[in-house]
Structure formats: structure tokens, C-alpha cells
Design an enzyme around this catalytic site. Sequence first.
Site, PDB file in Angstrom:
ATOM      1  N   GLY A  67       0.783  -1.230   0.000  1.00  0.00           N
ATOM      2  CA  GLY A  67       0.000   0.000   0.000  1.00  0.00           C
ATOM      3  C   GLY A  67       0.816   1.281   0.000  1.00  0.00           C
ATOM      4  O   GLY A  67       0.293   2.350  -0.285  1.00  0.00           O
ATOM      5  N   ASP A  68       2.091   1.193   0.341  1.00  0.00           N
ATOM      6  CA  ASP A  68       2.902   2.405   0.383  1.00  0.00           C
ATOM      7  C   ASP A  68       4.347   2.051   0.076  1.00  0.00           C
ATOM      8  O   ASP A  68       5.258   2.358   0.850  1.00  0.00           O
ATOM      9  CB  ASP A  68       2.774   3.049   1.776  1.00  0.00           C
ATOM     10  CG  ASP A  68       3.382   4.455   1.827  1.00  0.00           C
ATOM     11  OD1 ASP A  68       3.624   4.950   2.944  1.00  0.00           O
ATOM     12  OD2 ASP A  68       3.627   5.052   0.752  1.00  0.00           O
TER      13      ASP A  68
END
Lengths: 154, 175
Positions: A67-68
Site C-alpha cells: 500500500g505504500d
Amino acid sequence: GISAPVVYFVDYATNSIYLEDIVGSTTVQDHINSVQQSGNDISSLLVLAEKMGELLARMHDEDLIHGDLTTSNILLRPPTEKLDLVLIDFGLSFISGLPEDKGVDLYVLEKAFLSTHPDTETMFKALLKTYAATSKKSGPVIKRLDEVRLRGRK
Amino acid sequence: MELTHQLELFPDCSVILLLFNHLKNAAALRKKAMEGSIEGALINPTMIVDPFQILVAANKAVHLHKIGKMKTRTLYAEIIFSLSPNNNISDAFKKFGISDSDTAVLIVLVVDREKTPNLEDITSQVEGQQVSLDELPQLTDTAKVKKMYKVTPQEEKIGTLLDSIVCRISTKDVL
């Protein structure tokens, strides 16, 4: 089976998580910068890229989306030469089997990579090559990555 | 000989670990523990790979004790329960607590840092030889531990057995 800091204690009262501190670690970001600046042989960076591709393939095969993904969210345990990677900061992660989500995960890393580290296209290519070779489900993911790249272009 | 560790998150608490080998009165000790007449958690050392495993469980137990959210009735029972990867209290005692046929025991005490604990009270009740915690690895049944915590070979390639165990202890109630 993914290298990440060990969770030592979860405090529900204060909503805090106590994690392992990877002592003496460097972010992949700092490492790439220092190798490029020192003008050292960048072939070691290609090996690093391959290791990253392998790590992400294993993560995605477990249907875990980070996600990041950025080069500052991947650490190198000392000694740096061993290229022992540790993934950190799962604050935006989730579980998904969708090639779309995995493709976007890789796209985010690609953008972060190329904007933070100039002249690293070959590195990222090597990363994707190993990713494709390691992951059992890479076909649809790479396809989606190509589609997302096209969508991203203005 | 024994290992004392002050909990960083609860500085007024110290955890003391005592290891005994060549134990002769396991059954009697277990009875005392069940009656609550012994001040300490009596743990089966074959299920412990490192003192840190105990510290993580003890830290969790002390935390829950302080906020009144323990699942068991005493702090020492809670430590044993915290070591288990599942939520079955009697299973935790069976697997991690002392059994009548055990020949070694790991005793865990949690004391107020201000007070100097009287270890004699405990050691006098144990018919066995107190040994250093350094001998713990010799007593560990690694295969049994891996089976209990369901540690996969995949995991072992990445981190240590202790890492896998600590993660399971600390995140047991999350999953």
C-alpha cells in the site's frame, strides 16, 4: 515468510504497537543515493533490485498488498553488503488477490523509484524481471501494471 | 544464577526467571501451583526457546493485569496463558505449565522493584538443582515448539524461531 520487524507488544488501551528496532539499518533510499554518489559500481544495485523483486513477489503471492511501497519503506539490515531486506510501515496495507491491487502496488513503487532516484530505469526493469520470475501469479499483475501505467499518463 | 529483567514499559516491575533441572517433586509442585500456594508461574522449560519469550508473555500479562482485562484469574496464570498461541486456557496449562512427570521447571516471578524478593521461599520448595538460564536451550524441545506454534519452514528461512513465537504471542488477540 516475509522479513518485517517483529511485533513485541500490542497495547489496545493506548492503541500502540511496539516493534523491533532494526538497529543500524539503512533505507534502500539512502543506500541507492550513497552508491550513486560515490560513483561505485552500480552492478550491486542490480542485485539489490533482483532481491527486491523477489521479496515483493513473495509478498504478493501471499496476497499481501503493502500500500505504500517506496525505497524508504524497505530497510537493509547491517551489514548492508548482505542485502538483507526488511519491509516496514504496513499502515496502508491490506489483503487482496486482485492483480489490479498488486499492479498498483508495483506502480506506486515505480513512481517513487523513478522520481527519487534518477537513472534507475535499468534497476526497476531488473526488479520486475525477478518479480515475474519468482511470482507464480505474475502474468496478470504485470499486465495490469502496464495498463495502470497507461492510465497514469496524462 | 537467576535472570532478572526490569520491564521497560512497567519500570516498577521486575521479572525473575529461575531454572531447575533434575526435578524430583514435579507432582507436588503442580499441586501447590493449582492450590495457589506457590508465588510464581511454573512453566515447562521444554516449550521455551529463549528468556525473551517469557518476557514478552509476562509483559502482556502485567499490562492486562494493570488494566483489569486478564482472561485468567491470576497474573501467573495469565503469563502461562499468554505463552499459548491459542485461546484455550486449559490447553495452555497442559502444554506450557508443569506436568507431574517433568524433570525440569522454569519458575517465573513478577516482583515490585522496590522489594527485594525472598527467593529462598521458592527455591526451598523445589527438589531440584538450580541452574543458569544459559542451560535453557539444552532443555528446549524445538520440534515440539515448532509444532505447537505451527511455525512453517518458509518462516524459518526469514527469521528466527523466537521471532515467529514472539509475533504469535503479541498478536494472538488481533487475529
